[in-house]
Structures are given as C-alpha cells and as structure tokens.
Design an enzyme around this catalytic site. Structure first.
Site, PDB file in Angstrom:
ATOM      1  N   GLU A 167       0.822  -1.238   0.000  1.00  0.00           N
ATOM      2  CA  GLU A 167       0.000   0.000   0.000  1.00  0.00           C
ATOM      3  C   GLU A 167       0.849   1.277   0.000  1.00  0.00           C
ATOM      4  OE1 GLU A 167      -1.717  -2.963   0.256  1.00  0.00           O
ATOM      5  OE2 GLU A 167      -3.537  -1.763   0.240  1.00  0.00           O
ATOM      6  N   TYR A 169       3.571   1.949   1.938  1.00  0.00           N
ATOM      7  CA  TYR A 169       4.206   2.308   3.218  1.00  0.00           C
ATOM      8  C   TYR A 169       5.728   2.072   3.136  1.00  0.00           C
ATOM      9  CZ  TYR A 169      -0.516   2.688   5.084  1.00  0.00           C
ATOM     10  OH  TYR A 169      -1.815   3.080   5.314  1.00  0.00           O
ATOM     11  N   ARG A 217       2.704  -8.914   3.991  1.00  0.00           N
ATOM     12  CA  ARG A 217       1.791  -8.313   3.009  1.00  0.00           C
ATOM     13  C   ARG A 217       2.644  -7.722   1.901  1.00  0.00           C
ATOM     14  NH1 ARG A 217      -3.447  -5.326   3.808  1.00  0.00           N
ATOM     15  NH2 ARG A 217      -4.229  -5.263   1.683  1.00  0.00           N
ATOM     16  N   HIS A 255      -1.621   3.690  -1.657  1.00  0.00           N
ATOM     17  CA  HIS A 255      -2.664   4.683  -1.359  1.00  0.00           C
ATOM     18  C   HIS A 255      -2.661   5.809  -2.387  1.00  0.00           C
ATOM     19  CE1 HIS A 255      -4.177   2.821   2.151  1.00  0.00           C
ATOM     20  NE2 HIS A 255      -3.075   2.954   2.857  1.00  0.00           N
ATOM     21  N   GLN A 342     -18.015   4.317   3.437  1.00  0.00           N
ATOM     22  CA  GLN A 342     -18.513   5.532   4.084  1.00  0.00           C
ATOM     23  C   GLN A 342     -18.284   5.586   5.591  1.00  0.00           C
ATOM     24  OE1 GLN A 342     -22.182   5.606   1.224  1.00  0.00           O
ATOM     25  NE2 GLN A 342     -22.455   7.230   2.708  1.00  0.00           N
TER      26      GLN A 342
HETATM   27  P1  NAP Z   1     -26.880  16.885  -1.701  1.00  0.00           P
HETATM   28  O1  NAP Z   1     -25.662  16.064  -1.539  1.00  0.00           O
HETATM   29  O2  NAP Z   1     -27.306  17.775  -0.613  1.00  0.00           O
HETATM   30  O3  NAP Z   1     -26.670  17.727  -3.040  1.00  0.00           O
HETATM   31  C1  NAP Z   1     -27.629  18.610  -3.514  1.00  0.00           C
HETATM   32  C2  NAP Z   1     -27.076  19.393  -4.710  1.00  0.00           C
HETATM   33  O4  NAP Z   1     -28.091  20.252  -5.187  1.00  0.00           O
HETATM   34  C3  NAP Z   1     -25.891  20.230  -4.368  1.00  0.00           C
HETATM   35  O5  NAP Z   1     -24.948  20.061  -5.411  1.00  0.00           O
HETATM   36  C4  NAP Z   1     -26.430  21.651  -4.349  1.00  0.00           C
HETATM   37  O6  NAP Z   1     -25.383  22.449  -4.886  1.00  0.00           O
HETATM   38  C5  NAP Z   1     -27.650  21.605  -5.238  1.00  0.00           C
HETATM   39  N1  NAP Z   1     -28.765  22.420  -4.767  1.00  0.00           N
HETATM   40  C6  NAP Z   1     -29.241  22.527  -3.498  1.00  0.00           C
HETATM   41  N2  NAP Z   1     -30.289  23.348  -3.474  1.00  0.00           N
HETATM   42  C7  NAP Z   1     -30.498  23.776  -4.737  1.00  0.00           C
HETATM   43  C8  NAP Z   1     -31.427  24.639  -5.327  1.00  0.00           C
HETATM   44  N3  NAP Z   1     -32.373  25.232  -4.613  1.00  0.00           N
HETATM   45  N4  NAP Z   1     -31.351  24.856  -6.644  1.00  0.00           N
HETATM   46  C9  NAP Z   1     -30.396  24.258  -7.389  1.00  0.00           C
HETATM   47  N5  NAP Z   1     -29.482  23.426  -6.874  1.00  0.00           N
HETATM   48  C10 NAP Z   1     -29.527  23.182  -5.557  1.00  0.00           C
HETATM   49  O7  NAP Z   1     -28.126  15.975  -2.013  1.00  0.00           O
HETATM   50  P2  NAP Z   1     -28.317  14.733  -2.973  1.00  0.00           P
HETATM   51  O8  NAP Z   1     -27.396  14.749  -4.135  1.00  0.00           O
HETATM   52  O9  NAP Z   1     -29.773  14.710  -3.232  1.00  0.00           O
HETATM   53  O10 NAP Z   1     -27.931  13.517  -2.088  1.00  0.00           O
HETATM   54  C11 NAP Z   1     -28.696  13.186  -0.947  1.00  0.00           C
HETATM   55  C12 NAP Z   1     -27.837  12.449   0.024  1.00  0.00           C
HETATM   56  O11 NAP Z   1     -27.605  11.134  -0.425  1.00  0.00           O
HETATM   57  C13 NAP Z   1     -26.498  13.137   0.163  1.00  0.00           C
HETATM   58  O12 NAP Z   1     -26.272  13.523   1.476  1.00  0.00           O
HETATM   59  C14 NAP Z   1     -25.511  12.141  -0.240  1.00  0.00           C
HETATM   60  O13 NAP Z   1     -24.474  12.046   0.735  1.00  0.00           O
HETATM   61  C15 NAP Z   1     -26.261  10.820  -0.263  1.00  0.00           C
HETATM   62  N6  NAP Z   1     -25.722  10.092  -1.403  1.00  0.00           N
HETATM   63  C16 NAP Z   1     -24.464   9.678  -1.312  1.00  0.00           C
HETATM   64  C17 NAP Z   1     -23.894   9.051  -2.372  1.00  0.00           C
HETATM   65  C18 NAP Z   1     -22.502   8.578  -2.286  1.00  0.00           C
HETATM   66  O14 NAP Z   1     -21.935   8.220  -3.263  1.00  0.00           O
HETATM   67  N7  NAP Z   1     -21.868   8.545  -1.132  1.00  0.00           N
HETATM   68  C19 NAP Z   1     -24.591   8.862  -3.529  1.00  0.00           C
HETATM   69  C20 NAP Z   1     -25.899   9.307  -3.594  1.00  0.00           C
HETATM   70  C21 NAP Z   1     -26.444   9.941  -2.519  1.00  0.00           C
HETATM   71  P3  NAP Z   1     -25.448  24.027  -5.011  1.00  0.00           P
HETATM   72  O15 NAP Z   1     -26.200  24.502  -3.795  1.00  0.00           O
HETATM   73  O16 NAP Z   1     -24.005  24.453  -5.049  1.00  0.00           O
HETATM   74  O17 NAP Z   1     -26.126  24.289  -6.286  1.00  0.00           O
HETATM   75 FE1  SF4 Z   2     -17.212  -0.221   5.200  1.00  0.00          FE
HETATM   76 FE2  SF4 Z   2     -19.514  -1.190   6.066  1.00  0.00          FE
HETATM   77 FE3  SF4 Z   2     -19.448   0.181   3.779  1.00  0.00          FE
HETATM   78 FE4  SF4 Z   2     -18.384  -2.285   3.989  1.00  0.00          FE
HETATM   79  S1  SF4 Z   2     -20.536  -1.720   4.162  1.00  0.00           S
HETATM   80  S2  SF4 Z   2     -17.436  -0.532   3.030  1.00  0.00           S
HETATM   81  S3  SF4 Z   2     -17.553  -2.229   6.039  1.00  0.00           S
HETATM   82  S4  SF4 Z   2     -18.988   0.969   5.801  1.00  0.00           S
END
Ligand code: NAP
Ligand code: SF4
Length: 674
Positions: A167, A169, A217, A255, A342
C-alpha cells in the site's frame, strides 16, 4: 447436510499451529488502537469476530517506533509498558476460540508529521511532509525496532505478526525504484531494494522463534508509475519466503494509486489473478484480497486454486458472524459489505473511529447493545427504506411487536434507485439481507399500504416511528415545469427516456450518480472485470511495470453537463476515499463539470445559465433535477394532534447531508432505547 463451502472451511495446517478455516480478517485500522483507554472496546470488537468463526485476524497497524506512526501519538508498540493493554485483546480473542496477529506498519513518508523518514527524501503526492532519507544506521535501528515490536507482540499473547510491505508504506518505499533512489547496499538492484524487508523478516524470525506466524503483506501490484515489474515482485516473494515468512498476503495498489482497488464499483475479486500467479512461484500459502465479500466468491477462488486463504476485512465489520453463517449453510442471512467505505475507511482517513454503514455496532460493540425488552410495545414503522428497515429489525430483535408499513410494493426506498446506478450493484445485497432479517425477527410487513394518522391511531400502536424519507427538492427556476425538466427518480426508474444531451442540476451524491447512470450504456463494467480493466488501465497480463497500461474508457453514451451553484470544484463533499473515483470516472466520460452557475431558465432551447457574468445556453434534450432533498413527515402533526407518540428517523428527521450511514445509525440508537 453437506458442507456448502468445503474449501473455505477447511483447516490450514501451518506446521506448528492450525488455522480452523481459510478466512483471514485483514487489517483495518479502527482508531481504537490509538488510545490505551479504548483497548476494552477493541477487545470486544475482535472477540465478537473470533466468536463468529474467523480463522485468523489481523489488528490495525502498529508502528514499531515513533518515526513510523501515522501521526503523533497514533498506534505504536515499542515498549514493554504498552504490552498489558494488548493482553486484553489477545485474551478476549483466545477465550472465544480465535487467533490474532498484530500488524506492524511503519508508514514512512505517509506519516503525518515533520520527522517522517523514507528510503529517499521524496515527498509522496498525498502527504504534505517531505521525509528525511534514512541513514544506514537508521535502517539497522528500524529493522531492530520491527524485531522488538514482534517480540513484544509475542509477549502480549498474539499468535503472530503481519509485516505490512504494501500500500505504499515504508517497505514499499524501499522496494521500488520510483521512491528508493539510494546508491548504497539498500538501493539500486532489486536485490538491494529488497534487502530491507528481507532483513526485517530475518530479524523478526530470530526474535520470535519458529512457532510464530509471520504474515508478509507483499505489494503484488503497485498500480503506480514506476512500480515494480512482475519479475521484481516474484523476486521479493521468493526472498521473503526464504527469510522465514509463514503466509504471503496480497497487497494491491498504493494509497497514492489512481486506480480504485476496493470501492464498490471495483468488480468482485477483480485482483485475484495476481495472488493466483504468485502462488505458482512460492511454496508457502498465499492469501487473496480485495473485493471478496461473499462465501460463494471466496469458495470459488479457493476451489479454483487461486489462493490458499481469503482475506476479508470490511465484510467482517459488516457481519461478525460471516463464517458461522456460511458454515451453517445460511449465507443468505449475511449482512454483506457493500464496499461503500462511508463508515470505515472514510472515517479512518478523517481520524474518526471506523464503523460500518450496514452494521453500526462495528467498533461500538460495548456501546450499541440491543437488550431484550421487559415489556414489549406495539410499534408501527412507516417507511421501509434503510432507516425503517434497520429500526424494525433491531426493535423486533429486542422483543417489540413491530409492523413495518410502506406504500411501495417492495422494501428499500431510495436504495432501489441507488442499485440501478452502474457500480452500485452491491446495494441489492443490503435489501436481500433486510428481507431475510425481517423474516427472522418476525416483523409484520405491510407493503402496498398507505398509512394514515387515522389508521395508525385506530390500530392502537403504542408508538409510531416515521421513516418516511425525503422528497426531491424542486428548485425555483423559471421553466421548471417545462417538459425538458425531469426528476432524477423518473430517470433512474426508467420512466423517462433521456436524450443524447443532458444537463444535471445539482452535483451532490445523487447528481454524480445520475451522471454516471447517463454516460454508461449496456453492461456495467463492475460486472465484467475485463471491461473494467480496460476502463481503468489495469494490465491483467502482468507484463507492464506497476500493472499500468493506458486507459481505454468506452465512449460516453451521452453528452452530460453537471452543474452546481457553489463556485468550487465539484464533488468536494463526496466520500474521502471514493469521491476521487467518481470524479475520475466522469472526467473519463468527458462530463463537463461546472461550478459557480446560476440558473436563468429552462425552455425549448435547453438550459440557460450564467457563469461569471457570462450568459450561456446549454442546448440539451433534458435537464435532470438533483437539487437535494426535503424531509417528508406529513404524518407527524396529525399523529401528534391525535396524541400518538412519534419518533422521526433518517431523511424524515433531517434531509440535509442525509445518507444511509446516518439513517441506519439513528435507527439503531432509537431501537436500543425504545
Ligand atoms: P446533496 O448532496 O445535498 O446535493 C444537492 C445538490 O443540489 C448540491 O450540489 C447543491 O449544490 C444543489 N442544490 C441545493 N439546493 C439547490 C437549489 N435550490 N437549486 C439548485 N441546486 C440546488 O443531495 P443529494 O445529491 O440529493 O444527495 C442526498 C444524500 O444522499 C447526500 O447527502 C448524499 O451524501 C447521499 N448520497 C451519497 C452518495 C454517495 O456516493 N456517497 C450517492 C448518492 C447519494 P449548489 O447549492 O451548489 O447548487
Ligand atoms: Fe465499510 Fe460497512 Fe461500507 Fe463495507 S458496508 S465498506 S464495512 S462501511
């Protein structure tokens, strides 16, 4: 009953000791290793996994000296005074029938402090500190520190050590020309560059004796420019074997590599071809790693001769009973790791305690405890998304009578949308798991069913949990009612046939997901390893140095513009260890990512925007709205008015920055006390 996983559950005789099966719990730094006061929690974490049947576990990394620790006062084992706390861990593991090895990890130039050291004074691209080049005397002292650390591990009751040689290290920093620019006996030829790990292993073996496990490893595929050639990897494998290694574990990618190796979009067992090739070069058992998350995959690798053991770290965070469930022929009840990172690695790299999105008890075994209830309540849960599912199962497990109600025909809520995104296929597994768990805990499931305040009141539930999730936000843009403007839900559901030019409003997690959905067509590379290797430039023939060849991404299915109002780079708030993968994917698919946008209007011509006072029209067929979410909790007020006790969890509680990690954790915390 015939054994469904005969190879996985076969003992492994190491001569001086026998592992009860072929499962190694790979090293995962939880953060509990860093403070003496957390060792009771660490012991409970490992005890649960020992009880769950794992053959051999490896701790998070412990540095053999102060120079090698990740950051000041991070985990280290270099003095006798540190031994007693480890006894808590090893005793707990042994009492539960397990075996455990301590990982010795010197971070070298990956250390976050100004006194870091490396083979040469070359800064890593992912660390702000420039390391000092080690002197010959410093190298000898470090080798002695490894041996001392291993001896202390033995005194602490460990069954072995794992020496982290991958990784990126410190050991890697010696073994590859890319970082090691020395011209003394520790640099230059492959023999000289491998002298460092070889001398470490010899010194460790001398210190601990013959009857102690030494796992090495080995970085079998560096995935960085100037990484080792396959011949150099084989040379190192043979050299460490001769020096006294018991088991050879596969390390894939540094990494700083810009090829994903463990995120959810990496095909399952994508890198097993690497240990498979090494296996024909050495006599000691070889361990395969990376994206092995089901007993079926593990059994397939072992039975086909790809490896002698399989390493799983995150899958055992997700389900400590993985092995026992497989052995009992109940693989369908395993809570499968979806490789989201996450709650585990994203936490580790932010110096937070690692846990698991699908199992919030991981790392919190002594704090999140579901005790049987004295008096069962009749609970209604409205909404069968991740929050509602998790709450229903945990509460029913405690003995409450739980009814889970959803207006949809299937469980899962927004997870049903996520699983349609190429690279997010693992989300199917969580829904399968919850389906099984609902049955096992006796939750009454009512789908296709619209709960109202009146119906919930009439049924006389003691308390109601609203897990009704979110509603997509409708931004206030002129022309938002135009036929070109569509919701991400309709796009992912397939209700809208999206044209060849698309603008995506909002670049949060969902905006990124939708963009990936739009640029891909046909097979998901995640389900076809050969395709995935081409997309990312992985040399599956092992002919190219470091395993890298030029990327050949398939052309995008559509022209996509991804937009946000904030004037900053897009995807800044995506996961620490996965955000870069999403950004790189969209870049390869020529998605135009724009920040600092104001939305003027949507009309027949497309989307009119202004950036830095310059008006511009994006001539697009559709504008997909991914502008975040608002909580949906319409039932709260009427229920409370009717005198019903209501709890809010998940998106219904807070929509901003909502993710399944928070939703499931909140569900667990409420279920624990209700
Ligand atoms: P979000 O992460 O809060 O993003 C919302 C987006 O919309 C932002 O880019 C924001 O950017 C824009 N926005 C907000 N208000 C707006 C408005 N009034 N007009 C126009 N644009 C606006 O929400 P989301 O994409 O719906 O996701 C929901 C949750 O699901 C998130 O917290 C995310 O963490 C989770 N999720 C995670 C993953 C992942 O891969 N980890 C994947 C999908 C969903 P601006 O305000 O700059 O325009
Ligand atoms: Fe990590 Fe749990 Fe997501 Fe697996 S499911 S990657 S252990 S947070």
């Amino acid at each position: 009953m015939s054994q469904p996983y005969p190879h996985l559950l076969q003992p492994l005789d190491l001569g001086f000791t026998t592992l009860k099966n072929r499962v190694l719990m790979g090293s995962m730094h939880t953060g509990l290793e860093d403070k003496a006061k957390d060792f009771d929690k660490l012991a409970a974490y490992f005890a649960e996994r020992a009880k769950g049947g794992v053959g051999l576990m490896v701790t998070g990394g412990f540095s053999p000296n102060m120079q090698g620790w990740f950051y000041p006062f991070a985990s280290k084992l270099s003095s006798k005074s540190e031994v007693p706390r480890h006894r808590t861990v090893t005793d707990a593991v042994h009492e539960n029938g397990g075996k455990i090895a301590l990982q010795i990890l010197h971070a070298g130039r990956y250390s976050y402090h100004p006194l870091s050291v490396s083979a040469s004074a070359h800064k890593s691209p992912i660390n702000p500190f420039k390391p000092f080049a080690m002197s010959g005397w410093g190298i000898r002292r470090t080798i002695a520190a490894y041996a001392r650390c291993a001896l202390l591990a033995r005194e602490a009751g460990y069954d072995g050590v794992e020496i982290m040689g991958s990784e990126g290290y410190l050991i890697n920093q010696f073994t590859t020309k890319q970082v090691n620019r020395r011209d003394d006996e520790w640099g230059g030829s492959v023999e000289n560059r491998c002298r460092f790990p070889v001398e470490i292993i010899k010194a460790v073996r001398r210190a601990v004796g013959k009857d102690f496990i030494i796992v090495y490893r080995l970085s079998m595929l560096d995935l960085v420019e100037g990484g080792n050639s396959w011949d150099e990897v084989v040379y190192q494998a043979k050299a460490v074997e001769d020096a006294g290694v018991t088991l050879l574990n596969a390390g894939i990618g540094w990494h700083e590599a810009r090829i994903p190796t463990i995120v959810t979009s990496v095909p399952r067992a994508a890198f097993a071809f690497v240990p498979q090739r090494i296996r024909s070069e050495v006599k000691i058992p070889v361990i395969a790693t990376n994206r092995i998350n089901t007993p079926q995959i593990a059994e397939g690798l072992l039975s086909s001769g790809a490896c002698d053991m399989v390493s799983m770290a995150r899958p055992l965070l997700a389900d400590p009973d993985f092995v026992n469930k497989a052995a009992a022929g109940k693989a369908e009840t395993i809570n499968t790791c979806i490789a989201c990172n996450q709650a585990c690695l994203d936490h580790t790299f932010k110096a937070q305690r690692a846990t698991c999105l699908v199992n919030p008890r991981a790392g919190y075994e002594t704090e999140i405890v579901f005790k049987p209830v004295a008096a069962a309540k009749r609970l209604a849960v409205v909404g069968a998304g991740p929050a509602g599912l998790a709450f229903a199962c945990y509460a029913a497990e405690r003995g409450h009578a739980v009814t889970l109600i959803d207006k949809a025909a299937v469980i899962g809520g927004q997870f049903n949308l996520a699983k349609r995104v190429p690279g997010k296929e693992e989300f199917h597994e969580t829904l399968r798991y919850f389906g099984e768990r609902l049955k096992a805990t006796g939750v009454t499931l009512r789908l296709d069913s619209q709960a109202t305040a009146a119906s919930l009141k009439a049924e006389g539930f003691d308390e109601v949990v609203l897990a009704t999730g979110v509603l997509p936000r409708t931004p206030d843009i002129v022309g938002i009612d135009h036929a070109k403007a569509v919701s991400y839900i309709d796009v992912l559901d397939g209700k809208v046939q999206v044209g060849s030019k698309v603008a995506v409003i909002g670049a949060g997690g969902i905006g990124f997901d939708v963009s990936e959905f739009l640029v891909h067509e046909g097979e998901s590379p995640t389900l076809h390893a050969e395709h995935w290797y081409r997309e990312w430039g992985v040399d599956a023939t092992l002919s190219a140095r470091g395993g890298l060849v030029p990327k050949q991404p398939t052309p995008p299915a559509r022209e996509v513009f991804l937009l946000q109002r904030k004037d900053e780079s897009l995807g800044k708030n995506l996961g620490k260890t996965s955000g870069w993968v999403h950004r790189a994917t969209l870049k390869d698919k020529r998605v135009q990512m724009m920040g600092g946008v104001s939305y003027d209007r949507i009309d027949d011509a497309g989307l009119h925007i202004t950036i830095k006072d310059q008006p511009r029209t994006l001539v697009v067929d559709h504008v997909v709205i991914c502008a975040g979410q608002e909580p949906f909790r319409a039932l709260q007020a009427p229920l409370e008015a009717a005198g019903v006790k209501v709890h809010l969890i998940g998106g219904a509680h807070t929509a901003g920055e909502l993710d399944a990690k928070r939703a499931i954790r909140q569900a667990a915390e409420l279920a624990m006390v209700i």
